[in-house]
Motif scaffolding. Structure first.
Motif, PDB file in Angstrom:
ATOM      1  N   ALA A  37       0.826  -1.204   0.000  1.00 44.59           N
ATOM      2  CA  ALA A  37       0.000   0.000   0.000  1.00 44.59           C
ATOM      3  C   ALA A  37       0.863   1.258   0.000  1.00 44.59           C
ATOM      4  O   ALA A  37       0.507   2.257  -0.628  1.00 44.59           O
ATOM      5  CB  ALA A  37      -0.937  -0.004   1.203  1.00 44.59           C
ATOM      6  N   ARG A  38       2.005   1.214   0.696  1.00 46.92           N
ATOM      7  CA  ARG A  38       2.915   2.378   0.701  1.00 46.92           C
ATOM      8  C   ARG A  38       3.425   2.674  -0.710  1.00 46.92           C
ATOM      9  O   ARG A  38       3.458   3.818  -1.143  1.00 46.92           O
ATOM     10  CB  ARG A  38       4.090   2.133   1.637  1.00 46.92           C
ATOM     11  N   VAL A  39       3.826   1.630  -1.420  1.00 49.71           N
ATOM     12  CA  VAL A  39       4.325   1.816  -2.789  1.00 49.71           C
ATOM     13  C   VAL A  39       3.214   2.358  -3.681  1.00 49.71           C
ATOM     14  O   VAL A  39       3.414   3.324  -4.422  1.00 49.71           O
ATOM     15  CB  VAL A  39       4.885   0.484  -3.352  1.00 49.71           C
ATOM     16  N   GLN A  47      -4.604   8.001  -1.180  1.00 51.34           N
ATOM     17  CA  GLN A  47      -4.685   7.012  -0.116  1.00 51.34           C
ATOM     18  C   GLN A  47      -4.956   5.628  -0.694  1.00 51.34           C
ATOM     19  O   GLN A  47      -5.718   5.491  -1.644  1.00 51.34           O
ATOM     20  CB  GLN A  47      -5.835   7.337   0.834  1.00 51.34           C
ATOM     21  N   VAL A  48      -4.338   4.606  -0.078  1.00 52.75           N
ATOM     22  CA  VAL A  48      -4.551   3.220  -0.484  1.00 52.75           C
ATOM     23  C   VAL A  48      -4.836   2.403   0.772  1.00 52.75           C
ATOM     24  O   VAL A  48      -4.102   2.499   1.764  1.00 52.75           O
ATOM     25  CB  VAL A  48      -3.314   2.654  -1.223  1.00 52.75           C
ATOM     26  N   GLU A  49      -5.899   1.600   0.739  1.00 49.78           N
ATOM     27  CA  GLU A  49      -6.259   0.789   1.895  1.00 49.78           C
ATOM     28  C   GLU A  49      -5.357  -0.438   1.986  1.00 49.78           C
ATOM     29  O   GLU A  49      -5.101  -1.115   0.996  1.00 49.78           O
ATOM     30  CB  GLU A  49      -7.716   0.327   1.798  1.00 49.78           C
ATOM     31  N   ALA A  50      -4.869  -0.732   3.204  1.00 48.21           N
ATOM     32  CA  ALA A  50      -4.081  -1.939   3.472  1.00 48.21           C
ATOM     33  C   ALA A  50      -5.050  -3.022   3.934  1.00 48.21           C
ATOM     34  O   ALA A  50      -5.510  -3.016   5.071  1.00 48.21           O
ATOM     35  CB  ALA A  50      -3.024  -1.665   4.527  1.00 48.21           C
ATOM     36  N   CYS A  58     -12.480  -1.598  11.885  1.00 47.13           N
ATOM     37  CA  CYS A  58     -11.470  -0.597  11.508  1.00 47.13           C
ATOM     38  C   CYS A  58     -10.954  -0.813  10.082  1.00 47.13           C
ATOM     39  O   CYS A  58     -10.964  -1.913   9.555  1.00 47.13           O
ATOM     40  CB  CYS A  58     -10.312  -0.566  12.498  1.00 47.13           C
ATOM     41  N   THR A  59     -10.525   0.285   9.502  1.00 49.09           N
ATOM     42  CA  THR A  59      -9.932   0.293   8.163  1.00 49.09           C
ATOM     43  C   THR A  59      -8.657   1.122   8.245  1.00 49.09           C
ATOM     44  O   THR A  59      -8.675   2.222   8.793  1.00 49.09           O
ATOM     45  CB  THR A  59     -10.896   0.929   7.145  1.00 49.09           C
ATOM     46  N   THR A  60      -7.552   0.603   7.724  1.00 56.54           N
ATOM     47  CA  THR A  60      -6.282   1.323   7.747  1.00 56.54           C
ATOM     48  C   THR A  60      -5.894   1.729   6.337  1.00 56.54           C
ATOM     49  O   THR A  60      -5.910   0.905   5.424  1.00 56.54           O
ATOM     50  CB  THR A  60      -5.169   0.463   8.384  1.00 56.54           C
ATOM     51  N   TRP A  61      -5.555   3.011   6.196  1.00 50.30           N
ATOM     52  CA  TRP A  61      -5.156   3.587   4.916  1.00 50.30           C
ATOM     53  C   TRP A  61      -3.706   4.033   5.000  1.00 50.30           C
ATOM     54  O   TRP A  61      -3.252   4.494   6.044  1.00 50.30           O
ATOM     55  CB  TRP A  61      -6.008   4.809   4.593  1.00 50.30           C
ATOM     56  N   VAL A  62      -2.968   3.894   3.894  1.00 50.89           N
ATOM     57  CA  VAL A  62      -1.628   4.467   3.779  1.00 50.89           C
ATOM     58  C   VAL A  62      -1.777   5.742   2.964  1.00 50.89           C
ATOM     59  O   VAL A  62      -2.361   5.735   1.875  1.00 50.89           O
ATOM     60  CB  VAL A  62      -0.641   3.489   3.107  1.00 50.89           C
ATOM     61  N   ASN A  63      -1.296   6.846   3.508  1.00 49.05           N
ATOM     62  CA  ASN A  63      -1.380   8.139   2.827  1.00 49.05           C
ATOM     63  C   ASN A  63      -0.252   8.277   1.822  1.00 49.05           C
ATOM     64  O   ASN A  63       0.729   7.542   1.871  1.00 49.05           O
ATOM     65  CB  ASN A  63      -1.327   9.264   3.866  1.00 49.05           C
ATOM     66  N   GLY A  66       3.232   8.202   3.080  1.00 44.48           N
ATOM     67  CA  GLY A  66       3.691   7.001   3.760  1.00 44.48           C
ATOM     68  C   GLY A  66       3.150   6.826   5.163  1.00 44.48           C
ATOM     69  O   GLY A  66       3.314   5.769   5.761  1.00 44.48           O
ATOM     70  N   SER A  67       2.496   7.855   5.720  1.00 43.28           N
ATOM     71  CA  SER A  67       1.920   7.727   7.059  1.00 43.28           C
ATOM     72  C   SER A  67       0.648   6.895   6.997  1.00 43.28           C
ATOM     73  O   SER A  67       0.102   6.648   5.921  1.00 43.28           O
ATOM     74  CB  SER A  67       1.623   9.110   7.644  1.00 43.28           C
ATOM     75  N   LEU A  68       0.181   6.444   8.164  1.00 42.69           N
ATOM     76  CA  LEU A  68      -1.007   5.602   8.243  1.00 42.69           C
ATOM     77  C   LEU A  68      -2.166   6.364   8.869  1.00 42.69           C
ATOM     78  O   LEU A  68      -1.973   7.163   9.776  1.00 42.69           O
ATOM     79  CB  LEU A  68      -0.733   4.357   9.087  1.00 42.69           C
ATOM     80  N   THR A  69      -3.375   6.073   8.396  1.00 42.40           N
ATOM     81  CA  THR A  69      -4.602   6.597   8.984  1.00 42.40           C
ATOM     82  C   THR A  69      -5.510   5.403   9.233  1.00 42.40           C
ATOM     83  O   THR A  69      -5.763   4.628   8.319  1.00 42.40           O
ATOM     84  CB  THR A  69      -5.308   7.582   8.035  1.00 42.40           C
ATOM     85  N   THR A  70      -5.977   5.249  10.478  1.00 38.77           N
ATOM     86  CA  THR A  70      -6.887   4.154  10.815  1.00 38.77           C
ATOM     87  C   THR A  70      -8.222   4.740  11.237  1.00 38.77           C
ATOM     88  O   THR A  70      -8.271   5.602  12.106  1.00 38.77           O
ATOM     89  CB  THR A  70      -6.314   3.275  11.936  1.00 38.77           C
TER      90      THR A  70
END
Length: 100
Positions: A37-39, A47-50, A58-63, A66-70
């Motif tokens: 997701a980072r790549v 944003q890409v969901e991991a 919960c849903t975790t996104w990579v911005n 490279g940071s994460l948003t949950t």
């Protein structure tokens, strides 16, 4: 690339090679895990969901940086997880006993 202009057809062929009209690929919105997701987020700028981090609540996104948003919720929100529901009549054997 050098092209000798002999007639109008040669110029059209040379122009086609300089400016290909390939369709732009769609941006990726999901990836299997955080490194993937980072790549994808860095390349797409979105944003890409991991998916490896997804749960019912919960849903975790990579911005793109490279940071994460949950995103957390109090109840199930993710599609694809079976929700167990049932109608139970009062007094049936499946009714939990009442506390005294």
């Amino acid at each position: 690339m050098a092209v000798a202009l002999v007639d109008g057809t040669s110029a059209a062929i040379a122009a086609e090679h300089r400016h290909p009209t390939a369709a732009k690929p769609e941006a990726v919105t999901q990836a299997a895990d955080i490194p993937s997701a980072r790549v994808a987020a860095r390349l797409s700028g979105k944003q890409v969901e991991a998916l490896s981090e997804r749960t019912e609540t919960c849903t975790t996104w990579v911005n793109k940086n490279g940071s994460l948003t949950t995103e957390l919720s109090a109840g199930p929100t993710a599609v694809g997880f079976p929700l167990r529901t049932a109608t139970i009549r009062a007094g049936s054997p499946r009714t939990p006993p009442q506390e005294a």
